[in-house]
Scaffold this motif. Sequence first.
Motif, PDB file in Angstrom:
ATOM      1  N   CYS A   8       0.601  -1.300  -0.026  1.00 42.98           N
ATOM      2  CA  CYS A   8      -0.084   0.128  -0.029  1.00 42.98           C
ATOM      3  C   CYS A   8       1.006   1.280  -0.006  1.00 42.98           C
ATOM      4  CB  CYS A   8      -1.055  -0.078   1.292  1.00 42.98           C
ATOM      5  SG  CYS A   8      -0.198   0.603   2.648  1.00 42.98           S
ATOM      6  N   ASP A   9       2.316   0.998  -0.252  1.00 42.08           N
ATOM      7  CA  ASP A   9       3.297   2.204  -0.520  1.00 42.08           C
ATOM      8  C   ASP A   9       2.559   3.226  -1.559  1.00 42.08           C
ATOM      9  OD1 ASP A   9       5.445   2.339   0.243  1.00 42.08           O
ATOM     10  OD2 ASP A   9       6.397   0.729  -0.785  1.00 42.08           O
ATOM     11  N   LEU A  10       3.405   4.281  -1.728  1.00 36.71           N
ATOM     12  CA  LEU A  10       2.988   5.257  -2.643  1.00 36.71           C
ATOM     13  C   LEU A  10       2.924   4.590  -3.875  1.00 36.71           C
ATOM     14  CD1 LEU A  10       5.101   7.990  -1.035  1.00 36.71           C
ATOM     15  CD2 LEU A  10       2.419   7.598  -1.069  1.00 36.71           C
ATOM     16  N   ALA A  11       1.594   4.958  -4.897  1.00 33.64           N
ATOM     17  CA  ALA A  11       1.849   4.508  -5.953  1.00 33.64           C
ATOM     18  C   ALA A  11       2.341   5.355  -6.952  1.00 33.64           C
ATOM     19  CB  ALA A  11       0.243   4.183  -6.539  1.00 33.64           C
ATOM     20  N   ILE A  12       3.412   6.090  -6.605  1.00 34.95           N
ATOM     21  CA  ILE A  12       3.980   6.927  -7.382  1.00 34.95           C
ATOM     22  C   ILE A  12       5.310   6.374  -8.124  1.00 34.95           C
ATOM     23  CG2 ILE A  12       5.507   8.951  -7.374  1.00 34.95           C
ATOM     24  CD1 ILE A  12       3.826  10.133  -5.411  1.00 34.95           C
ATOM     25  N   GLY A  13       5.330   6.244  -9.176  1.00 36.59           N
ATOM     26  CA  GLY A  13       6.491   5.787  -9.932  1.00 36.59           C
ATOM     27  C   GLY A  13       7.776   6.538  -9.586  1.00 36.59           C
ATOM     28  N   GLU A  16      10.471   8.318 -13.076  1.00 37.09           N
ATOM     29  CA  GLU A  16      10.425   9.664 -13.818  1.00 37.09           C
ATOM     30  C   GLU A  16      10.474  11.038 -12.979  1.00 37.09           C
ATOM     31  OE1 GLU A  16       6.433   9.452 -15.861  1.00 37.09           O
ATOM     32  OE2 GLU A  16       6.622   7.199 -15.302  1.00 37.09           O
ATOM     33  N   VAL A  17      10.995  10.753 -11.499  1.00 41.43           N
ATOM     34  CA  VAL A  17      11.349  11.940 -10.959  1.00 41.43           C
ATOM     35  C   VAL A  17      12.743  12.109 -10.986  1.00 41.43           C
ATOM     36  CG1 VAL A  17      11.399  13.047  -8.794  1.00 41.43           C
ATOM     37  CG2 VAL A  17       9.200  11.741  -9.487  1.00 41.43           C
ATOM     38  N   GLY A  65       9.540  13.004   1.061  1.00 37.93           N
ATOM     39  CA  GLY A  65       9.458  12.589  -0.144  1.00 37.93           C
ATOM     40  C   GLY A  65      10.176  13.028  -1.160  1.00 37.93           C
ATOM     41  N   GLN A  68      13.560  11.217  -1.098  1.00 35.80           N
ATOM     42  CA  GLN A  68      13.425   9.812  -1.389  1.00 35.80           C
ATOM     43  C   GLN A  68      13.005   9.742  -2.640  1.00 35.80           C
ATOM     44  OE1 GLN A  68      10.867   8.187   1.768  1.00 35.80           O
ATOM     45  NE2 GLN A  68      12.533   7.216   2.742  1.00 35.80           N
ATOM     46  N   GLN A  70      10.248  10.423  -4.252  1.00 38.61           N
ATOM     47  CA  GLN A  70       8.910  10.249  -4.482  1.00 38.61           C
ATOM     48  C   GLN A  70       8.236  11.798  -4.892  1.00 38.61           C
ATOM     49  OE1 GLN A  70       7.781   8.936  -0.636  1.00 38.61           O
ATOM     50  NE2 GLN A  70       7.784   6.944  -1.182  1.00 38.61           N
ATOM     51  N   LEU A  71       8.714  12.805  -4.542  1.00 39.49           N
ATOM     52  CA  LEU A  71       8.154  14.083  -5.081  1.00 39.49           C
ATOM     53  C   LEU A  71       9.324  15.018  -5.602  1.00 39.49           C
ATOM     54  CD1 LEU A  71       6.108  15.130  -1.859  1.00 39.49           C
ATOM     55  CD2 LEU A  71       5.296  14.234  -3.823  1.00 39.49           C
ATOM     56  N   PRO A  72       8.871  15.602  -6.676  1.00 44.75           N
ATOM     57  CA  PRO A  72       9.934  16.637  -7.289  1.00 44.75           C
ATOM     58  C   PRO A  72       9.881  17.779  -6.688  1.00 44.75           C
ATOM     59  CG  PRO A  72       7.772  16.759  -8.493  1.00 44.75           C
ATOM     60  CD  PRO A  72       7.616  15.924  -7.487  1.00 44.75           C
TER      61      PRO A  72
ATOM     62  N   MET B   1       6.712   9.694 -13.316  1.00 49.39           N
ATOM     63  CA  MET B   1       5.436   9.576 -12.234  1.00 49.39           C
ATOM     64  C   MET B   1       4.181   9.627 -13.306  1.00 49.39           C
ATOM     65  SD  MET B   1       4.308  12.228  -9.424  1.00 49.39           S
ATOM     66  CE  MET B   1       6.125  12.497  -9.038  1.00 49.39           C
ATOM     67  N   ARG B   5      -1.190   9.802 -11.180  1.00 47.48           N
ATOM     68  CA  ARG B   5      -0.929  10.134  -9.763  1.00 47.48           C
ATOM     69  C   ARG B   5      -0.753  11.668  -9.547  1.00 47.48           C
ATOM     70  NH1 ARG B   5      -2.502   7.309  -5.703  1.00 47.48           N
ATOM     71  NH2 ARG B   5      -3.796   5.960  -7.012  1.00 47.48           N
ATOM     72  N   TYR B  35       0.011  14.479  -1.053  1.00 52.59           N
ATOM     73  CA  TYR B  35       1.072  13.585  -0.143  1.00 52.59           C
ATOM     74  C   TYR B  35       1.078  13.874   1.277  1.00 52.59           C
ATOM     75  CZ  TYR B  35       5.826  11.828   0.461  1.00 52.59           C
ATOM     76  OH  TYR B  35       6.800  10.857   0.863  1.00 52.59           O
ATOM     77  N   GLN B  46       1.990   4.234   4.373  1.00 55.20           N
ATOM     78  CA  GLN B  46       1.786   5.521   3.619  1.00 55.20           C
ATOM     79  C   GLN B  46       1.036   5.178   2.325  1.00 55.20           C
ATOM     80  OE1 GLN B  46       5.447   7.500   2.525  1.00 55.20           O
ATOM     81  NE2 GLN B  46       4.271   9.516   2.448  1.00 55.20           N
ATOM     82  N   THR B  91      -5.452   4.182   2.399  1.00 57.62           N
ATOM     83  CA  THR B  91      -4.997   2.854   1.477  1.00 57.62           C
ATOM     84  C   THR B  91      -5.642   2.641   0.147  1.00 57.62           C
ATOM     85  OG1 THR B  91      -5.602   1.565   3.611  1.00 57.62           O
ATOM     86  CG2 THR B  91      -4.634   0.179   1.803  1.00 57.62           C
TER      87      THR B  91
END
Lengths: 443, 478
Positions: A8-13, A16-17, A65, A68, A70-72, B1, B5, B35, B46, B91
Amino acid sequence: MNQTDKACDLAIGQDEVTPVTAGKFNLDEIMNCMQCGFCLPACPTYRQTGLESHSPRGRIALMKGVAQAQLPADAEFAKNMYACLGCRACETACPAGVSYGSLLETAREVVEDQNKKTAKHSLLRRLVFEHVFPHPNRMKALGMVLWAVQALGLQRLATRTGWARVLPRALAEMQQAVELVASPFIRGKRQQRMRAEGESLYTVGYFTGCVMDVLFFETNQATARLLAKAGCEVVFVGGQTCCGALHAHAGEKAWAVELAKRNIEAFEQSQVDFIVNSAGGCGAALKEYPHWFEDDPSWQKRAEAFAAKVRDASELLAALPPLSFTKELSARVTYQDSCHLAHGQGVRGQPRQLLNLIPGVEVVELEQADQCCGSAGIYNITHFDQSMEILDAKMEAVKKTGAHFIATSNPGCLLQMRQGIIRAGLTGKMEAVHLMELLDRAL
Amino acid sequence: MNADRLEGKLAPDVKRRLIAVVGEERFLDSLNERYVYSYDATPIFQAMPDAVIMPQTTAEVSKILKIANEHRIPVTTRGSGTNLAAGTVPTAGGIVLNMQRFNRIVEIDRENLTVTVEPGVVTADLHQAVEAEGLFYPPDPGSMRISTVGGNVAQCAGGMRGLKYGVTKDYLMGLEYVLPSGEVLRAGGKNVKDVAGYDMTRLLAGSEGTLAVITQLTLKLLPLPEAKRTMAAYYASLGDAARTVERVIAAKIIPATMEFLDQATMRVVDEFAKLGLPTGMKAMLLIEQDGPEEWVERDIERIAEIAKEEGAVQVRVAQTPEEGANLLAARRAALSALSRLRPTTILEDATVPRSRLAEMVAEIERIAEKYDVQICTFGHAGDGNLHPTCLTDERNKEELARVEQAFEEIFLAALRLGGTISGEHGIGLAKRDYLPLQVGEGGIALMKAIKEAFDPNHIMNPGKMFANSARRRVVIKQ
């Protein structure tokens, strides 16, 4: 706990960041935040907006974020990092001891690095950070221009005629709070050394600060007089420059480090017992120099020796034999903490203790005195409306004290409180003064 | 990304309809805004929502739920996000319904001794408001300065006064709530006695946002106790502390608070709060009694005697209310202060009947040693509610696996001693695999049937409380 739930981790790929910025963050420090939320009620911007993105917990999550990848580190991230006052009240509230202030500096550095790459850096910004603050002579020249403007009555004229409106709204309003600055003639009379009255207990190097010395030259002089009276030989150490706090808060770490080096060198040569200042914001930065050199052990050692000597003037004065005053002030006084003195340096008791020594003074505690007044460096210019909202709320509490004087320990707070007095219609009934100046008036 | 999302994956027309309900300002779906609602106070878990909506009236909540229900969009209701079982982590994505704008204290009723509030009121603000009237709302969860009353009810939060005063559900008298269909219902009210039909009020307490959205609450109040005194007792052995608890209760004294801290917890708490605790001691009991002045004096004296008889090395009665408040505040900070030691702090709330407390503490110590993990324990000794807290690093997968095994064994130990897997944090995501062990497959089936009646489309906080798989993963080891 369930391993599968990490799905259930972030579904952010992640691919691409661009992970350009991850390296600068200290992930261990970020991980110290366990998201308990104890900081939320302490945060002025969270209280104002009720938004998690405007809370310390939210900002640290965003930093995590970005760290790691996960966020730009994009414009929205930049906006959120700059919406923070940097008052560090959250550090006082944090039971996990997270160094929020230094995390914020890194976040802004990450933002500015990104901006430099994409040429979003404004010319004005470069002009101010690279070509004004770091140069004591240019700051002095600025002080002269300001004095000339005031001496010729141009400031009053501009306000009265409405010419001030050519300035951006924030500057137009804030300039009213700037009182007469010292003339070049008075500045020229400063002696390099001020002798201790009676037996000399310590030699202290005085750190003047850049904005502080331009706008509040007299406060610096008053502080030096108080120190001398308390038995200190005061030296205005040559070669010192801006502390670099404004640079560090604005993500210009490289410049901040450069300035720190110059100050460390200047004071190393002077061989003083203490390095004293009367600006809470500068003092917090000076004490944090060692953190700025985390990747440079030899400089870090020198920074540690430097920081160990740094004291706010109130800290040192409270530790010295009590000052003897000759005048009575017969006034009610309240004290607004400087965020970086209280939350950054943990100095809360000493300023109050000193105020209580002044004959005839009744000290009234200000409700939530250690909450930011909204000045926050240059926040009152960059986020004028939010800042004024915070200030107006602060003034409601100030009014309740019925004080004649509101004392502060930092130039930014002092200007903001003056502005608050004007906005609250208390002009003539209340005066905002630097703590040191009030003490000096009773000498 | 992924583009969806970045944007959030609500269909444009759904988004338009939702914005029509609350306006642009209270509909957030930028990347950063989503976020910061992807987590709560539970480590490791998360998940990104697609939008965050901040309603401020019951009518708005009703309209939002109707739209969500129609489009089968998951809805996770949230207050300040201090949940410790990942109960407010979205979730399944969808909407985070942020209830913080529901922050009015509607009425303090002095004749009926009730207070009616909206769910977004912060617990400590409620305390302050009623105490100003000489009244008392006892539930005081550790996060009360941040947590909201709505969140407290949804989780049936406990706190340090549970021993004498009970928990949130014991003060919940009436509710206004909205079903996923958008229908607005009321349950209970100001009546002390009310047996009309099933007790829906109690059912919603601790329902973890899986049934409905609460929009107003009526809570029971008590007269504010006249006096309170706090004392601390320090012990060279855990057993002495546990026996003190048992003997105090056996002496027919019910203190308002009886908190337990082990040595490791004392050390970090002291480092944060600078209380000068004797950190060489093995355990500490923090005891508070409230009530009429003479009773409080008498009880505290008697408790101090018992503590000494049971081997307390040092007993200290707080001399001022401030000193007492400082001690309790330090205890509240225990969890966060522990996080200074290692990057990740996992807190559980296995609870046993009071008489089995010493056994449980010993079990936790044994299990920590067996799996070579660092577990500090503090908690509400008076009501058997312990907080074994594991200090670890989520980046170390191998250690994390051992932590997981250790907690599993702790849950099983609690159940074996007649306890529960969760005293006050709830099941959420973190403990859903263990729920069948406690309530049985029949219990799970019945609970699911109840959920079905409220939420036939499974949009309310999906994935919480019940494991997705039909069979639980855990194998009981004998």
